[in-house]
Motif scaffolding. Structure first.
Motif, PDB file in Angstrom:
ATOM      1  N   VAL A   1       0.865  -1.181   0.000  1.00  0.00           N
ATOM      2  CA  VAL A   1       0.000   0.000   0.000  1.00  0.00           C
ATOM      3  C   VAL A   1       0.901   1.230   0.000  1.00  0.00           C
ATOM      4  O   VAL A   1       1.801   1.347   0.834  1.00  0.00           O
ATOM      5  N   PHE A   2       0.635   2.146  -0.934  1.00  0.00           N
ATOM      6  CA  PHE A   2       1.449   3.356  -1.027  1.00  0.00           C
ATOM      7  C   PHE A   2       0.578   4.522  -1.477  1.00  0.00           C
ATOM      8  O   PHE A   2      -0.430   4.327  -2.153  1.00  0.00           O
ATOM      9  N   PRO A   3       0.957   5.742  -1.096  1.00  0.00           N
ATOM     10  CA  PRO A   3       0.158   6.911  -1.484  1.00  0.00           C
ATOM     11  C   PRO A   3       0.413   7.312  -2.930  1.00  0.00           C
ATOM     12  O   PRO A   3       1.531   7.228  -3.424  1.00  0.00           O
ATOM     13  N   THR A   4      -0.663   7.739  -3.602  1.00  0.00           N
ATOM     14  CA  THR A   4      -0.563   8.321  -4.936  1.00  0.00           C
ATOM     15  C   THR A   4      -1.284   9.660  -4.904  1.00  0.00           C
ATOM     16  O   THR A   4      -1.832  10.059  -3.875  1.00  0.00           O
ATOM     17  N   ASP A   5      -1.303  10.344  -6.027  1.00  0.00           N
ATOM     18  CA  ASP A   5      -1.996  11.642  -6.088  1.00  0.00           C
ATOM     19  C   ASP A   5      -3.504  11.485  -5.920  1.00  0.00           C
ATOM     20  O   ASP A   5      -4.182  12.410  -5.487  1.00  0.00           O
ATOM     21  N   ARG A   6      -4.037  10.319  -6.264  1.00  0.00           N
ATOM     22  CA  ARG A   6      -5.479  10.075  -6.162  1.00  0.00           C
ATOM     23  C   ARG A   6      -5.876   9.405  -4.850  1.00  0.00           C
ATOM     24  O   ARG A   6      -7.033   9.107  -4.643  1.00  0.00           O
ATOM     25  N   GLY A   7      -4.926   9.082  -4.006  1.00  0.00           N
ATOM     26  CA  GLY A   7      -5.205   8.397  -2.751  1.00  0.00           C
ATOM     27  C   GLY A   7      -4.366   7.135  -2.638  1.00  0.00           C
ATOM     28  O   GLY A   7      -3.545   6.851  -3.511  1.00  0.00           O
ATOM     29  N   PRO A   8      -4.574   6.346  -1.586  1.00  0.00           N
ATOM     30  CA  PRO A   8      -3.767   5.135  -1.427  1.00  0.00           C
ATOM     31  C   PRO A   8      -4.040   4.116  -2.530  1.00  0.00           C
ATOM     32  O   PRO A   8      -5.172   3.976  -2.986  1.00  0.00           O
ATOM     33  N   GLU A   9      -3.008   3.438  -2.958  1.00  0.00           N
ATOM     34  CA  GLU A   9      -3.136   2.409  -3.981  1.00  0.00           C
ATOM     35  C   GLU A   9      -2.578   1.104  -3.425  1.00  0.00           C
ATOM     36  O   GLU A   9      -1.593   1.101  -2.679  1.00  0.00           O
ATOM     37  N   VAL A  10      -3.227  -0.009  -3.783  1.00  0.00           N
ATOM     38  CA  VAL A  10      -2.821  -1.323  -3.305  1.00  0.00           C
ATOM     39  C   VAL A  10      -2.295  -2.129  -4.485  1.00  0.00           C
ATOM     40  O   VAL A  10      -2.942  -2.235  -5.516  1.00  0.00           O
ATOM     41  N   LEU A  11      -1.118  -2.673  -4.317  1.00  0.00           N
ATOM     42  CA  LEU A  11      -0.493  -3.523  -5.323  1.00  0.00           C
ATOM     43  C   LEU A  11      -0.430  -4.935  -4.739  1.00  0.00           C
ATOM     44  O   LEU A  11       0.099  -5.136  -3.654  1.00  0.00           O
ATOM     45  N   VAL A  12      -0.990  -5.900  -5.453  1.00  0.00           N
ATOM     46  CA  VAL A  12      -1.038  -7.284  -4.975  1.00  0.00           C
ATOM     47  C   VAL A  12      -0.035  -8.105  -5.773  1.00  0.00           C
ATOM     48  O   VAL A  12      -0.086  -8.143  -7.004  1.00  0.00           O
ATOM     49  N   LEU A  13       0.882  -8.769  -5.061  1.00  0.00           N
ATOM     50  CA  LEU A  13       1.902  -9.604  -5.700  1.00  0.00           C
ATOM     51  C   LEU A  13       1.933 -10.973  -5.020  1.00  0.00           C
ATOM     52  O   LEU A  13       1.554 -11.104  -3.855  1.00  0.00           O
ATOM     53  N   PRO A  14       2.394 -12.001  -5.740  1.00  0.00           N
ATOM     54  CA  PRO A  14       2.532 -13.296  -5.095  1.00  0.00           C
ATOM     55  C   PRO A  14       3.650 -13.268  -4.050  1.00  0.00           C
ATOM     56  O   PRO A  14       4.627 -12.537  -4.213  1.00  0.00           O
ATOM     57  N   SER A  15       3.491 -14.067  -3.011  1.00  0.00           N
ATOM     58  CA  SER A  15       4.523 -14.117  -1.980  1.00  0.00           C
ATOM     59  C   SER A  15       5.765 -14.809  -2.527  1.00  0.00           C
ATOM     60  O   SER A  15       5.728 -15.447  -3.580  1.00  0.00           O
ATOM     61  N   GLN A  16       6.844 -14.707  -1.794  1.00  0.00           N
ATOM     62  CA  GLN A  16       8.087 -15.334  -2.235  1.00  0.00           C
ATOM     63  C   GLN A  16       7.924 -16.856  -2.284  1.00  0.00           C
ATOM     64  O   GLN A  16       8.420 -17.509  -3.200  1.00  0.00           O
ATOM     65  N   LYS A  17       7.201 -17.401  -1.325  1.00  0.00           N
ATOM     66  CA  LYS A  17       6.968 -18.847  -1.316  1.00  0.00           C
ATOM     67  C   LYS A  17       6.179 -19.270  -2.561  1.00  0.00           C
ATOM     68  O   LYS A  17       6.511 -20.263  -3.211  1.00  0.00           O
ATOM     69  N   ARG A  18       5.153 -18.500  -2.914  1.00  0.00           N
ATOM     70  CA  ARG A  18       4.355 -18.821  -4.101  1.00  0.00           C
ATOM     71  C   ARG A  18       5.201 -18.706  -5.365  1.00  0.00           C
ATOM     72  O   ARG A  18       5.095 -19.510  -6.277  1.00  0.00           O
ATOM     73  N   THR A  19       6.057 -17.705  -5.415  1.00  0.00           N
ATOM     74  CA  THR A  19       6.928 -17.524  -6.571  1.00  0.00           C
ATOM     75  C   THR A  19       7.850 -18.730  -6.744  1.00  0.00           C
ATOM     76  O   THR A  19       8.031 -19.225  -7.858  1.00  0.00           O
ATOM     77  N   TRP A  20       8.426 -19.220  -5.653  1.00  0.00           N
ATOM     78  CA  TRP A  20       9.284 -20.405  -5.727  1.00  0.00           C
ATOM     79  C   TRP A  20       8.478 -21.631  -6.161  1.00  0.00           C
ATOM     80  O   TRP A  20       8.973 -22.469  -6.921  1.00  0.00           O
ATOM     81  N   GLN A  21       7.250 -21.751  -5.673  1.00  0.00           N
ATOM     82  CA  GLN A  21       6.406 -22.883  -6.065  1.00  0.00           C
ATOM     83  C   GLN A  21       6.121 -22.850  -7.570  1.00  0.00           C
ATOM     84  O   GLN A  21       6.224 -23.869  -8.253  1.00  0.00           O
ATOM     85  N   LEU A  22       5.751 -21.683  -8.079  1.00  0.00           N
ATOM     86  CA  LEU A  22       5.481 -21.556  -9.515  1.00  0.00           C
ATOM     87  C   LEU A  22       6.739 -21.824 -10.345  1.00  0.00           C
ATOM     88  O   LEU A  22       6.668 -22.467 -11.401  1.00  0.00           O
TER      89      LEU A  22
END
Length: 150
Positions: free
Chosen positions: A110-131
């Motif tokens: 979660v980080f601030p932008t000019d339009r308000g807070p924005e949420v970026l969803v990414l796979p966890s490190q464990k999921r990345t290793w699994q994939l």
């Protein structure tokens, strides 16, 4: 100064002119370089609402930066030879890394932008290793099939 021809006195003025030009050197430092996924750093760098600040001794951010990044900043802020003055400006952005027990394979940034807070969803490190393991397994299986078929 006495004048020999007329025995009078007077002043002579000698003008000396010089121009000193200094080109300031600017160096870009991106800290910290680890701790946040590369894709998240890129998205935040492009879309985040960064806040500039001058680094002075009584700035609370200065205290926080020197505590967390002290050895790196200390070496970067050492005065150079024949330096007249130095100005350090930093851009900062508060970034929240959130994990939720219901979604163990996702990491939310979660980080601030000019339009308000924005949420970026990414796979966890464990999921990345699994994939990665699944993809490598499939590639090995394809290589074995191709080898046995030919």
């Amino acid at each position: 100064m006495p004048h020999k021809r007329c025995a009078g006195t007077g002043r002579t003025v000698t003008w000396t002119e010089g121009v000193i030009t200094r080109t300031p050197s600017t160096s870009e430092v991106k800290l910290p370089e680890s701790g946040v996924f590369y894709f998240a750093r890129q998205q935040v760098r492009e879309r985040g609402a960064w806040a500039p600040t001058k680094l002075t001794d009584n700035d609370p951010l200065y205290d926080q930066l020197t505590k967390e990044l002290g050895p790196i900043l200390t070496t970067l802020l050492l005065p150079h030879q024949q330096e007249i003055a130095r100005r350090a400006t930093a851009r900062y952005l508060r970034l929240a890394r959130v994990t939720v027990a219901e979604h163990p394979h996702r990491v939310y940034f979660v980080f601030p932008t000019d339009r308000g807070p924005e949420v970026l969803v990414l796979p966890s490190q464990k999921r990345t290793w699994q994939l990665t393991a699944v993809v490598l397994g499939v590639l090995v299986l394809i290589a074995l099939v191709v080898r046995f078929v030919t």
